[in-house]
Design a protein around this motif. Structure first.
Motif, PDB file in Angstrom:
ATOM      1  N   ASP A  58       0.833  -1.205   0.000  1.00  0.00           N
ATOM      2  CA  ASP A  58       0.000   0.000   0.000  1.00  0.00           C
ATOM      3  C   ASP A  58       0.866   1.253   0.000  1.00  0.00           C
ATOM      4  N   TRP A  59       1.944   1.242   0.767  1.00  0.00           N
ATOM      5  CA  TRP A  59       2.832   2.407   0.816  1.00  0.00           C
ATOM      6  C   TRP A  59       3.494   2.650  -0.531  1.00  0.00           C
ATOM      7  N   VAL A  60       3.978   1.578  -1.151  1.00  0.00           N
ATOM      8  CA  VAL A  60       4.581   1.722  -2.473  1.00  0.00           C
ATOM      9  C   VAL A  60       3.557   2.257  -3.468  1.00  0.00           C
ATOM     10  N   GLY A  61       2.337   1.705  -3.439  1.00  0.00           N
ATOM     11  CA  GLY A  61       1.299   2.123  -4.373  1.00  0.00           C
ATOM     12  C   GLY A  61       0.915   3.583  -4.206  1.00  0.00           C
ATOM     13  N   SER A  62       0.773   4.021  -2.950  1.00  0.00           N
ATOM     14  CA  SER A  62       0.379   5.412  -2.714  1.00  0.00           C
ATOM     15  C   SER A  62       1.520   6.377  -3.008  1.00  0.00           C
ATOM     16  N   THR A  63       2.751   5.948  -2.808  1.00  0.00           N
ATOM     17  CA  THR A  63       3.896   6.822  -3.057  1.00  0.00           C
ATOM     18  C   THR A  63       4.151   7.015  -4.542  1.00  0.00           C
ATOM     19  N   TRP A  64       3.974   5.959  -5.340  1.00  0.00           N
ATOM     20  CA  TRP A  64       4.262   6.044  -6.768  1.00  0.00           C
ATOM     21  C   TRP A  64       3.015   5.916  -7.641  1.00  0.00           C
ATOM     22  N   ASN A  65       1.849   5.885  -7.018  1.00  0.00           N
ATOM     23  CA  ASN A  65       0.569   5.954  -7.728  1.00  0.00           C
ATOM     24  C   ASN A  65       0.388   4.837  -8.768  1.00  0.00           C
ATOM     25  N   PHE A  66       0.493   3.601  -8.293  1.00  0.00           N
ATOM     26  CA  PHE A  66       0.214   2.447  -9.147  1.00  0.00           C
ATOM     27  C   PHE A  66      -0.119   1.267  -8.254  1.00  0.00           C
ATOM     28  N   ALA A  67      -0.500   0.147  -8.857  1.00  0.00           N
ATOM     29  CA  ALA A  67      -0.852  -1.059  -8.103  1.00  0.00           C
ATOM     30  C   ALA A  67       0.319  -2.036  -8.168  1.00  0.00           C
ATOM     31  N   PRO A  68       1.180  -2.052  -7.160  1.00  0.00           N
ATOM     32  CA  PRO A  68       2.383  -2.878  -7.209  1.00  0.00           C
ATOM     33  C   PRO A  68       2.117  -4.353  -6.911  1.00  0.00           C
ATOM     34  N   THR A  69       3.044  -5.183  -7.361  1.00  0.00           N
ATOM     35  CA  THR A  69       3.059  -6.604  -7.050  1.00  0.00           C
ATOM     36  C   THR A  69       4.415  -6.948  -6.455  1.00  0.00           C
ATOM     37  N   ALA A  70       4.420  -7.681  -5.381  1.00  0.00           N
ATOM     38  CA  ALA A  70       5.683  -8.107  -4.769  1.00  0.00           C
ATOM     39  C   ALA A  70       6.209  -9.330  -5.505  1.00  0.00           C
ATOM     40  N   GLU A  71       7.332  -9.169  -6.186  1.00  0.00           N
ATOM     41  CA  GLU A  71       7.933 -10.316  -6.865  1.00  0.00           C
ATOM     42  C   GLU A  71       8.609 -11.256  -5.868  1.00  0.00           C
TER      43      GLU A  71
END
Length: 515
Positions: free
Chosen positions: A324-337
């Motif tokens: 959620d932090w990554v997504g809100s900081t960079w404005n996308f829906a991240p996936t943890a590889e």
């Protein structure tokens, strides 16, 4: 000297129950594999633990001509050292002003010097041993998005202690910040490739490594120490080094003087180029970042969600919060590889314990690295090697393994052990899931009451049911289920176990009873 080892990638999930739980380092390194100890051995020094501290200490001693045997319970680098953020830096958050306030300038300067020299020793070993471990020099930042006041003092204090510290009013770290302390010329690397290089160099220097050789006891007798392994063979040595995260069993009473801490990490690819440099926030919740070269120019490693081991009911939610932090900081829906966790121990006065264990003539320890074990641990290894060689402690007692600490540290120890007492008396055993084991779904685990007794159960992805008695084999504390890592964790002293009850991390040395 043993023959040339076979190189293999570590298993994707060390316990075999969660193949999606694997550090980016474990998944991307070939590590030499060594034999199990099958016969008694004699050595000048027996080193227990195949992480960074154990391998560095063993290598330094072997280079001095000592006959060294290293015993690893699982695979080298398979636990904390292979699950680190892989920042090699003397910047340990905003610690130096606190160290000066607690211990005075002399002690804080020694700590700064020891850790900066630890950084340089890692770089020097990588260069001289020609270890291809993706090592690069890069700045390290500790920043805040809220207030820069404390950071200005931190920069001044750190610089006065001889560290490469400046206050940066406009840090280019890819996240909102009103200011940061920047340490220049720090190091990031691939820790497992580095450990593989240390292991290879150690064996080339005459050392011997044995894996899957868990130590269960160290007994000092007359002029020697006997190191007993789970399968039976014994190593007899003049000195013993416990480089096992926390010393085994009851050694030195360190289980009562250090608290277990767990952190969680993910590796992601951003929609933009990842920020350069290593960074960690002073704001809560703490977020630590560094580039992930294996993920290309957009690769980023994010670590956070720190908590005491066994003290969080839903560890899955921590990984979700990082995404959620990554997504809100960079404005996308991240996936943890990749996603993973690591454990370390903290001391009440912020300084590790390194050196001869109290009450022991031949046993040396290193513990309490406060999640900064790459620089602290390398400094600790040098101290251990110097002491065992009969030379003066290079840090003049900074990490004294027998110290009690001042009033503040003593108060912290008392408070921590009162909490342990509460957990021991009831703790997590009071929370049992409703329903019988027949209703346990695939991938689900927890505490159940069966015929009036508490049972720890987990149903793996093949549908197999694993049951244990959820009581720690160290001192009998109740265990908590870690749903993300699929482990049984002890909040009292930090021991961790697989769903089948095998020991992952000590101080426990015996498996759990099976139900």
């Amino acid at each position: 000297m043993l023959g040339c080892p076979e190189f293999r990638t570590l298993p994707s999930s060390e316990s075999g129950y969660r193949p999606d739980m694997v550090s980016v380092w474990t998944a991307t390194a070939e590590v030499p594999q060594y034999d199990v100890l099958r016969a008694d051995r004699r050595a000048d020094v027996a080193v227990i633990g195949g992480g960074l501290i154990g391998l560095t200490t063993a290598l330094l001693l072997a280079q001095e001509g000592k006959q060294v045997v290293l015993l690893e319970a699982r695979r080298i680098g398979s636990r904390t050292s292979g699950n680190t953020t892989a920042k090699v830096t003397s910047q340990h958050g905003a610690i130096y002003a606190d160290l000066v306030d607690r211990h005075g300038e002399d002690t804080a300067r020694q700590y700064a010097t020891a850790n900066q020299q630890g950084v340089e020793q890692v770089a020097q070993l990588a260069e001289t041993l020609r270890i291809d471990c993706e090592l690069i020099r890069t700045p390290a930042y500790v920043y805040s998005a809220q207030s820069a006041d404390g950071l200005r003092r931190e920069a001044e204090v750190a610089a006065s202690l001889g560290l490469p510290a400046v206050f940066d009013e406009d840090p280019q770290i890819g996240v909102p910040a009103v200011g940061a302390v920047r340490f220049d010329d720090q190091v990031q690397f691939h820790p497992l490739k580095y450990l593989a290089g240390l292991a290879t160099a150690f064996v080339a220097a005459g050392g011997q490594i044995f894996e899957d050789s868990r130590v269960v006891a160290v007994d000092e007798k007359d002029d020697q120490a006997q190191v007993s392994t789970e399968s039976g063979p014994v190593v007899t040595a003049d000195q013993v080094v416990m480089a096992t995260l926390l010393p085994l069993g009851m050694t030195g009473g360190y289980f009562a003087r250090a608290r277990p801490q767990q952190s969680h990490g993910i590796a992601v690819r951003l929609p933009v180029e990842a920020p350069a440099g290593m960074a960690i926030s002073t704001d809560s919740p703490v977020r630590s970042t560094r580039p992930w070269p294996g993920g290309g120019p957009n690769g980023l490693i994010v670590v956070g969600g720190g908590h005491e081991t066994g003290d969080v009911e839903d560890t899955e939610a921590i990984y979700a919060s990082l995404l959620d932090w990554v997504g809100s900081t960079w404005n996308f829906a991240p996936t943890a590889e990749y996603r993973w966790s690591a454990e370390d121990f903290s001391t009440p006065d912020l300084l590790p314990y390194v050196g001869r264990s109290p009450g022991s003539d031949r046993t040396f320890v290193a513990t309490g690295m406060h999640k900064w074990g790459l620089s602290n641990g390398t400094a600790a290894a040098r101290q251990l090697a110097e002491q065992i060689a009969g030379r003066d402690d290079p840090w003049n007692g900074l990490y004294d393994a027998g110290r009690i600490g001042g009033p503040r540290a003593v108060a912290k120890v008392i408070k921590d052990n009162l909490k342990v007492g509460v957990d021991f008396a009831g703790g997590h055993l009071a929370r049992a899931l409703s329903g019988g084991l027949d209703h346990l779904e695939i991938g689900q685990g927890g505490l159940f009451e069966v015929d009036g007794e508490k049972v720890g159960a987990y149903r793996d992805r093949d549908g197999t049911l694993h049951t244990v008695k959820p009581v720690c084999s160290h001192l009998g504390c109740p265990l908590a289920w870690n749903n993300a890592d699929t482990t049984w964790d002890c909040n009292c002293h930090g021991s961790r176990f697989t769903p089948d009850g095998d020991v992952l991390d000590g101080p426990a040395v015996k498996p759990l009873d099976r139900s």
